[in-house]
Design an enzyme around this catalytic site. Structure first.
Site, mmCIF file in Angstrom:
data_model
loop_
_atom_site.group_PDB
_atom_site.id
_atom_site.type_symbol
_atom_site.label_atom_id
_atom_site.label_comp_id
_atom_site.label_asym_id
_atom_site.label_seq_id
_atom_site.Cartn_x
_atom_site.Cartn_y
_atom_site.Cartn_z
ATOM 1 N N GLU A 116 0.829 -1.209 0.000
ATOM 2 C CA GLU A 116 0.000 0.000 0.000
ATOM 3 C C GLU A 116 0.863 1.259 0.000
ATOM 4 O O GLU A 116 0.526 2.255 -0.647
ATOM 5 C CB GLU A 116 -0.941 -0.021 1.207
ATOM 6 C CG GLU A 116 -2.049 -1.055 1.069
ATOM 7 C CD GLU A 116 -2.913 -1.165 2.308
ATOM 8 O OE1 GLU A 116 -4.100 -0.815 2.246
ATOM 9 O OE2 GLU A 116 -2.391 -1.603 3.348
ATOM 10 N N GLU B 224 -4.494 -9.343 3.591
ATOM 11 C CA GLU B 224 -5.232 -9.048 4.828
ATOM 12 C C GLU B 224 -6.504 -9.859 5.002
ATOM 13 O O GLU B 224 -6.815 -10.322 6.113
ATOM 14 C CB GLU B 224 -5.573 -7.549 4.877
ATOM 15 C CG GLU B 224 -4.392 -6.642 5.175
ATOM 16 C CD GLU B 224 -3.647 -6.207 3.920
ATOM 17 O OE1 GLU B 224 -2.827 -5.280 4.004
ATOM 18 O OE2 GLU B 224 -3.888 -6.816 2.852
#
Length: 688
Positions: free
Chosen positions: A129, A150
């Site tokens: 990210e 995740e």
């Protein structure tokens, strides 16, 4: 509110000015480095994020030509430091963690100076990210793994991933990376990341930094143009509709993180970035304060730590060197074992069987699999030639005379196995380790008549051997530490996770699965419709339904294990007459899609007392709780954690359940059945 993790291994953001040919001003290069080698990857906790914030401020103050972020050797960054999650006591702290990452990463996205991510190694979760927030990205061909994993551990990409990725590569690619890959334990290779558009350029690892700096200078000067295709928004809703349908079919709503990720991906279509990331903050906070995440982190810790330090394993220094492996049998299981030993140990491996045709078939299987690996580019031809030369077969067991480790994989019959060992003991050296791949029989009984029973050990592999990571190492009554240590050493070289278990009927995984399947069949025998019994456990999100599992294991194998356990524990393990009828039919109960074969179903004879799905589910959970408690009382394993590790690695039970015991605790089943929890509050759940 201040976030703090006293155990954080801080990843520092180290800033230096780099002169780049063709640019008047130097570049600001930020290197992420936690001071350890690649075995302890970079990650972001509160202090690490603060260090990055300071480095960006210092970089901007120097008025650079551009800012670039890279990592230490082999590692870019693997995301948030999840060791700090158990320290989060309330929802506001969880919200603050999301906002902190967003605020700091956004400085790179909103920067007036061009920003680059030079992804030199593994980049996962928040690390990827961070790279997505940069204006441009290069990736090294040597990067081990690229992923947003995740959802697989009960979270969502919470630092911009759900908003940035679909608007960079399109919704189809983003759904693959954010939903599909984590749930199937897949990561991206560098070339795949480049093809998807996550990276703008792919460079070889040898001169990756130099090439990346040169390329970045070209972008800044305008001599290099980065072209990105326009994102198709017409298909956005359709892709997410299909993704939701697929998730419902597979998980049945059991993984809240998957549904939250879908909602966030839907927002990314039209919502502005600030609103989208604010929604990420809320989703992240809800999930951090949920029981599923705490169970997932418990599972993660078992797989990453406990599996590498098996409880009760003897001193590794006691292990004997293995220079030749013998395998009794040349059927499919034996052939799979031969391939595994051959690839990982690269020592001579010899198979034996009753006739030459079977031996030849087993050796041919190994050769064919080696050829397939070469064809897929996973094995160099030179290594393949060596492996082909190391595997052989014979009908004469005297070929085992100089073997250090002999494992049998013959039919599950105690007398046959005892006969095999009686023959072999006269051939092998007194120091050779004798291993059995039995899935349910007594290793103690198998070795009882031998002159050296102390060197017999159970080494129970799961099918398919190349895929399933678990090996149950079975200590019989007279197994010594040398045999155990050798078995653990071999398992480690085979890249398997080994759990020490007591010599008890069916050990751990098969015992629990048989009890679980037994309750399903008891419900069918009572008159519960097959589809009701088969779907009753759907709310758990198990990897497959009971009857599909039965088909995969094989009805005959399931019947044999049920009979073994019935003989040992007749009060708890029944042998369903309907299971025997399925075996007699000689056909699978379900097809590949899990649909029940009506012809086989018509053979079943049932009662007139059907159960509801809720009743079937609770009876199955009650039975599991009872069996786990009895196994712990019997000392089958050291602790509940070992049972959970076995179910995760040997039965594929999902992380969000924590294996078995956290879910039984969470639902109150443990206390209602056994009078107490298996784990203390907070071990795999929210703090007390």
């Amino acid at each position: 509110m201040t976030l703090n993790n006293p155990n954080e291994v801080v990843t520092r953001a180290l800033l230096r000015q780099v002169a780049v040919p063709g640019l008047e001003k130097p570049a600001a290069l930020i290197t992420l480095d936690n001071g350890h080698d690649h075995t302890k990857p970079n990650s972001f906790g509160p202090a690490g994020l603060a260090s990055l914030d300071e480095a960006i401020t210092a970089a901007l103050a120097a008025d650079p030509a551009f800012i670039a972020v890279t990592g230490k050797p082999y590692i870019f960054c693997v995301g948030a430091d999840i060791t700090g999650v158990p320290l989060i006591q309330d929802r506001e702290q969880a919200v603050e963690l999301g906002r902190l990452g967003h605020r700091i990463f956004a400085r790179l996205r909103d920067c007036a100076v061009p920003t680059f991510a030079f992804v030199n190694g593994a980049a996962m979760g928040g690390g990827l990210e961070l790279a997505l927030h940069c204006h441009y990205r290069t990736v090294s061909g040597g990067a081990a793994a690229l992923a947003l994993p995740e959802v697989g551990i009960g979270l969502v990409p919470g630092w911009g991933g759900t908003q940035l990725l679909p608007n960079l590569i399109g919704i189809a690619g983003a759904a693959q990376v954010i939903l599909q890959n984590p749930l199937t334990h897949k990561t991206l290779r560098p070339a795949q990341a480049r093809e998807l558009g996550i990276a703008d350029e792919l460079f070889a690892p040898a001169d990756f930094l130099e090439r990346s700096l040169e390329w970045a200078a070209g972008v800044v000067r305008g001599t290099v143009t980065v072209e990105r295709p326009e994102v198709d928004r017409e298909m956005w809703d359709g892709v997410l509709f299909f993704a939701r349908h697929t998730l419902d079919e597979k998980l049945h709503g059991a993984v809240p993180a998957a549904n939250r990720a879908l909602e966030l991906l839907a927002l990314a279509k039209e919502t502005d970035f600030a609103a989208g990331t604010a929604a990420e903050d809320e989703a992240l906070a809800d999930l951090i304060m949920g029981e599923e995440l705490r169970s997932s982190l418990y599972s993660f810790d078992l797989v990453q730590r406990r599996a590498k330090r098996p409880a009760g394993a003897p001193d590794p220094a006691l292990a004997r060197e293995v220079t030749k492996v013998g395998i009794v049998g040349a059927g499919l299981m034996a052939s799979q074992l031969a391939l595994l030993f051959l690839r990982r140990l690269q020592v001579p491996v010899v198979l034996t069987d009753l006739d030459q045709a079977r031996v030849d078939k087993g050796v041919a299987y190994v050769h064919a699999q080696v050829d397939k690996l070469v064809g897929k580019g996973r094995l160099p031809e030179g290594t393949a030639a060596k492996l082909r030369g190391l595997v052989s077969g014979s009908v004469d067991k005297s070929v085992f005379a100089d073997a250090d480790f002999v494992i049998e994989a013959v039919f599950e019959n105690l007398e046959i196995k005892k006969q095999v060992w009686a023959e072999l003991e006269k051939i092998v050296s007194p120091e050779a380790i004798l291993a059995t791949n039995t899935s349910s029989l007594s290793v103690t009984a198998m070795a009882a008549d031998l002159e050296h029973p102390q060197r017999v050990v159970g080494v129970h592999f799961f099918n398919p051997v190349s895929v399933m990571p678990l090996v149950e190492i079975v200590r019989a009554e007279r197994t010594d530490d040398v045999a155990l240590a050798t078995a653990f050493a071999v398992g480690k070289k085979l890249r398997k996770s080994c759990v020490l278990v007591k010599d008890a009927p069916s050990f751990v995984v098969n015992r629990l699965l048989t009890r679980f399947l037994g309750e399903t069949f008891a419900a069918v025998d009572a008159g519960t419709p097959l589809d009701v019994a088969n779907t009753a456990l759907d709310p758990l999100g198990l990897p497959m339904r009971p009857l599909t599992l039965l088909t995969m294991v094989g009805p005959a194998v399931a019947l044999h294990v049920a009979e073994t356990l019935h003989a040992a524990f007749p009060d708890r393990f029944a042998v369903s007459p309907n299971l025997a009828r399925i075996v007699q039919a000689g056909k699978p109960l379900t097809d590949r899609d899990g649909d029940i074969d009506p012809e086989v179903a018509a053979l079943l004879q049932v009662g007139s007392a059907p159960l509801t799905a809720e009743e079937v589910r609770q009876r199955a959970l009650d039975a599991l709780a009872q069996e786990v408690r009895l196994m712990l009382d019997e000392g089958v394993v050291a602790q509940p954690q070992d049972i959970d590790l076995c179910m995760i690695l040997g039965a594929g039970w999902p992380f969000h359940l924590g294996g078995v015991t956290p879910y039984l605790d969470r639902t109150g089943t443990s206390e209602s059945v056994t009078g107490t929890r298996f784990l203390p509050k907070g071990a795999a759940s929210l703090p007390a």
